[in-house]
Design a protein around this motif. Sequence first.
Motif, PDB file in Angstrom:
ATOM      1  N   LEU A 296       0.817  -1.215   0.000  1.00 64.53           N
ATOM      2  CA  LEU A 296       0.000   0.000   0.000  1.00 64.53           C
ATOM      3  C   LEU A 296       0.847   1.260   0.000  1.00 64.53           C
ATOM      4  O   LEU A 296       0.394   2.315  -0.454  1.00 64.53           O
ATOM      5  CB  LEU A 296      -0.927  -0.005   1.220  1.00 64.53           C
ATOM      6  CG  LEU A 296      -2.088  -0.982   1.169  1.00 64.53           C
ATOM      7  CD1 LEU A 296      -2.794  -1.045   2.522  1.00 64.53           C
ATOM      8  CD2 LEU A 296      -3.073  -0.603   0.073  1.00 64.53           C
ATOM      9  N   SER A 297       2.065   1.178   0.492  1.00 63.50           N
ATOM     10  CA  SER A 297       2.931   2.353   0.552  1.00 63.50           C
ATOM     11  C   SER A 297       3.309   2.851  -0.838  1.00 63.50           C
ATOM     12  O   SER A 297       3.870   3.943  -0.972  1.00 63.50           O
ATOM     13  CB  SER A 297       4.195   2.048   1.355  1.00 63.50           C
ATOM     14  OG  SER A 297       5.037   1.145   0.657  1.00 63.50           O
ATOM     15  N   ARG A 298       3.001   2.071  -1.874  1.00 63.74           N
ATOM     16  CA  ARG A 298       3.290   2.498  -3.251  1.00 63.74           C
ATOM     17  C   ARG A 298       2.028   2.994  -3.960  1.00 63.74           C
ATOM     18  O   ARG A 298       2.019   3.164  -5.175  1.00 63.74           O
ATOM     19  CB  ARG A 298       3.911   1.331  -4.032  1.00 63.74           C
ATOM     20  CG  ARG A 298       5.247   0.874  -3.447  1.00 63.74           C
ATOM     21  CD  ARG A 298       5.961  -0.108  -4.357  1.00 63.74           C
ATOM     22  NE  ARG A 298       5.291  -1.407  -4.410  1.00 63.74           N
ATOM     23  CZ  ARG A 298       5.517  -2.400  -3.566  1.00 63.74           C
ATOM     24  NH1 ARG A 298       6.379  -2.235  -2.561  1.00 63.74           N
ATOM     25  NH2 ARG A 298       4.885  -3.561  -3.698  1.00 63.74           N
ATOM     26  N   THR A 299       0.964   3.207  -3.182  1.00 61.46           N
ATOM     27  CA  THR A 299      -0.289   3.731  -3.721  1.00 61.46           C
ATOM     28  C   THR A 299      -0.527   5.143  -3.191  1.00 61.46           C
ATOM     29  O   THR A 299       0.328   5.712  -2.508  1.00 61.46           O
ATOM     30  CB  THR A 299      -1.470   2.836  -3.315  1.00 61.46           C
ATOM     31  OG1 THR A 299      -1.761   3.036  -1.920  1.00 61.46           O
ATOM     32  CG2 THR A 299      -1.156   1.364  -3.562  1.00 61.46           C
ATOM     33  N   ASP A 300      -1.713   5.685  -3.460  1.00 64.53           N
ATOM     34  CA  ASP A 300      -2.039   7.025  -2.963  1.00 64.53           C
ATOM     35  C   ASP A 300      -2.843   6.973  -1.674  1.00 64.53           C
ATOM     36  O   ASP A 300      -3.555   7.922  -1.346  1.00 64.53           O
ATOM     37  CB  ASP A 300      -2.782   7.823  -4.027  1.00 64.53           C
ATOM     38  CG  ASP A 300      -4.147   7.252  -4.370  1.00 64.53           C
ATOM     39  OD1 ASP A 300      -4.445   6.115  -3.935  1.00 64.53           O
ATOM     40  OD2 ASP A 300      -4.923   7.920  -5.075  1.00 64.53           O
ATOM     41  N   ILE A 301      -2.726   5.894  -0.914  1.00 61.93           N
ATOM     42  CA  ILE A 301      -3.409   5.813   0.365  1.00 61.93           C
ATOM     43  C   ILE A 301      -2.971   6.960   1.267  1.00 61.93           C
ATOM     44  O   ILE A 301      -1.820   7.419   1.212  1.00 61.93           O
ATOM     45  CB  ILE A 301      -3.129   4.447   1.049  1.00 61.93           C
ATOM     46  CG1 ILE A 301      -4.045   4.257   2.270  1.00 61.93           C
ATOM     47  CG2 ILE A 301      -1.664   4.314   1.421  1.00 61.93           C
ATOM     48  CD1 ILE A 301      -3.998   2.848   2.845  1.00 61.93           C
ATOM     49  N   ALA A 302      -3.888   7.460   2.093  1.00 61.09           N
ATOM     50  CA  ALA A 302      -3.570   8.569   2.991  1.00 61.09           C
ATOM     51  C   ALA A 302      -2.500   8.154   3.993  1.00 61.09           C
ATOM     52  O   ALA A 302      -2.481   7.021   4.483  1.00 61.09           O
ATOM     53  CB  ALA A 302      -4.827   9.024   3.720  1.00 61.09           C
ATOM     54  N   ASP A 303      -1.617   9.073   4.312  1.00 61.15           N
ATOM     55  CA  ASP A 303      -0.510   8.776   5.223  1.00 61.15           C
ATOM     56  C   ASP A 303      -1.007   8.312   6.590  1.00 61.15           C
ATOM     57  O   ASP A 303      -0.441   7.386   7.186  1.00 61.15           O
ATOM     58  CB  ASP A 303       0.377  10.022   5.396  1.00 61.15           C
ATOM     59  CG  ASP A 303       1.176  10.352   4.144  1.00 61.15           C
ATOM     60  OD1 ASP A 303       1.340   9.450   3.296  1.00 61.15           O
ATOM     61  OD2 ASP A 303       1.615  11.506   4.017  1.00 61.15           O
ATOM     62  N   HIS A 304      -2.072   8.951   7.104  1.00 58.10           N
ATOM     63  CA  HIS A 304      -2.556   8.565   8.434  1.00 58.10           C
ATOM     64  C   HIS A 304      -3.090   7.140   8.433  1.00 58.10           C
ATOM     65  O   HIS A 304      -2.958   6.408   9.409  1.00 58.10           O
ATOM     66  CB  HIS A 304      -3.617   9.542   8.940  1.00 58.10           C
ATOM     67  CG  HIS A 304      -4.803   9.691   8.039  1.00 58.10           C
ATOM     68  ND1 HIS A 304      -4.980  10.771   7.217  1.00 58.10           N
ATOM     69  CD2 HIS A 304      -5.886   8.887   7.825  1.00 58.10           C
ATOM     70  CE1 HIS A 304      -6.107  10.631   6.537  1.00 58.10           C
ATOM     71  NE2 HIS A 304      -6.678   9.491   6.889  1.00 58.10           N
ATOM     72  N   ALA A 305      -3.702   6.728   7.313  1.00 57.32           N
ATOM     73  CA  ALA A 305      -4.223   5.365   7.219  1.00 57.32           C
ATOM     74  C   ALA A 305      -3.080   4.358   7.108  1.00 57.32           C
ATOM     75  O   ALA A 305      -3.129   3.289   7.732  1.00 57.32           O
ATOM     76  CB  ALA A 305      -5.155   5.241   6.024  1.00 57.32           C
TER      77      ALA A 305
END
Length: 559
Positions: A275-284
Motif C-alpha cells: 500500500l505504501s506504493r499507492t495514494d493511500i492517505a498517510d494517516h491510514a
Amino acid sequence: MPHVITQSCCSDGSCVYACPVNCIHPSPDEPGFATAEMLYIDPVACVDCGACVSACPVGAIAPDTRLEPAQLPFIELNAAFYPKREGKLPPTSKLAPVLEAPVVRRRSKAPLTVAIVGSGPAAMYAADELLTQKGVRVNVFEKLPTPYGLARAGVAPDHQHTKRVTTLFDKIAARRGFSFYLNVEVGSDVTHDELLEHHHAVLYAVGSPTDRRLDVDGIGLPGTATATEVVAWYNGHPDFAGLTVDLNTEQVVIIGNGNVALDVARILTMDPDVLSRTDIADHALQALRSSRVREVVIAARRGPAASAFTLPELIGLTSTGDVVLDAADHERVLADLSTETDPLTRNKLEVLSGLGDASAPITRPRIRFAYQLTPRRVLGTDSAQGIQFEVTGTDDVAQISTGLVLTSIGYRGVPIRGLPFDESAAVVPNDGGRVLDPATGAPLPGSYVAGWIKRGPTGFIGTNKSCATETVHNLVADYNDGLLSEPAHTGSALDRFVRGRQPAVIDAAGWKAIDAAETARGGGVRPRAKFSSVAEMLEAAADVPAPPVHRRLLAGLRR
C-alpha cells in the motif's frame, strides 16, 4: 490474440463504440448494459486492432498474452459470455450510430450557460456532453477544494487503474468553456436560486453521500462505523481524516458483502509495504502498519447465491489475498451450486467453492466470508466488544468477538436545499433528469439531476455517462424550446459574485497546483501523496501565480 477485459470496468461504453467489429457486449443499446457487472470481448470476433485499449479510460483491457497470473481467469470469463458457434464467426455489423450530441440552437449572442453542482463522474460526463457544442459554458461547483468525487475519494488505493478515469476528467476540465468553482458549497455559500440568476439551468450531480444505517442496539458505540467512512478515511477525504479507526483488535466484522465491503476488507488485510506504493492517505498507512487485525469477517444476511459483490471483484480478491470459508458456509455454497441456473451466479459460486478452510491456522491477515447471519445487536458498554447474530431463518444465535464493526449496506441521497426530495427512494423526483414539482408533477424550470441523486446508487463509474447524457439531452431540448429563462446577470458577474461569498474559492489553476504538489509529494514512488486537510489544500492552491492582467481581462470578456 484476442483482447480481454480484466476487471470491473467503468462501463462508460467507450470501448464498445471504438470497436470496429461489434465484439464487446452488452452494448449501451442492449437491455443488459445498465445492470452488467462488466463488459465482455468475444474472443472469436476480436480482430486484435487495439482500438478498445486506447478507448478504455481505466486501462482495463489487454491482449490475452500479456495478462498477469491473477488476470488469467478473465480469459475464460470473457469467452463464457458468448454462445458456442462451432467455429463460425458472428456478424460483424457496426452498432447502431452513437447517440448524437444535442444540438444547441442559440437564441442570442450569449452562450447557453449551465451550473453543475458536484464534480464526480456524473458531473464530468454531463459537462463533456454539453461542451460538444460551441457557445456553451459550464461552471462546475464543488464543496471540496479538489474535484472528481468518488473517483478520487471512493476508489480503493490499490485500484490505480480505475482511478485513471480522472485523466479523462482532466481533459474535459481543460476544454474551452469549462470553469471550476471549488471549495464552494451550494446551499451555504450560494443558493440554488442565486445560481439560476447566473445560469440558464442548474444540474445537480451530487451522488448519494450518506450510508443506509443499520438499526440495531449498540450501533453508534465507539468501535462502530460504516465502510464508506473507512473508505473516505483511507482515501484522505478531509471530512474523515480524523475518523477513529481502531485496528487494535484481531477481528473486524463488516456487515454486508458488496464491492465496498470487499474493498475495505482487502485494504485492512493487505501488506502495508504494498500500500505504501499507492495514494493511500498517510494517516491510514501509519495505522495499518501498527494494526493487530488477523481476520476480517464479511457477514451477509442471505446465502452465497445472493452475494452482492461482482464476479470481477471476487476474482481480484481471491487472487491477491487469503480468503476462507468455514465448513457450514462451504456446504451452503455447494448446496446453492447444485440448484443455481444463472451462469453469472454459478461462476461466483464456483470461485467460492474453491476457497480455503477457515479452520486452518491463520498465518497472515485473512478474509472470511460468512453467510446466513442477521445482525441482532452490537455487544459492549463503552465500546464495541462483539456482535451477536441470529442464523437467518432459525432461532440459533452466533456471536463474533470484535473491537470494530463496520456496516456496508448501501448508500442514500440527502435532500438538496431548494429542491423537492423523495424520502423513500432518497432521490430528487425527476423524469429523465428533469426535476419534478411533487405538487403538480410538472418539471421545475431550470432544475436537473444526474447520477445517483437522479436514479439511486446503482451502476459503475461509466454508468453515469448514459445517465448524464439523457439529462443533458432533455436540458438542451428545454433550452431550444424556450423553456429556460435567460440569466439575470452577464457571465462576468458570476466570478465576482462567487468570490464575494467565498473568497477562498479555488479555480482550475488552483486545482492544478494542488495536483502538482500531491504528485511531487509522492516522490516518484507513489502516484501522489494526498493532502487530507482543507488548510493544506488551500495553501498549495495559493502558490499559483496570478495570471497577467491581459489574460484576466480576456477571461472576463469570454464570460
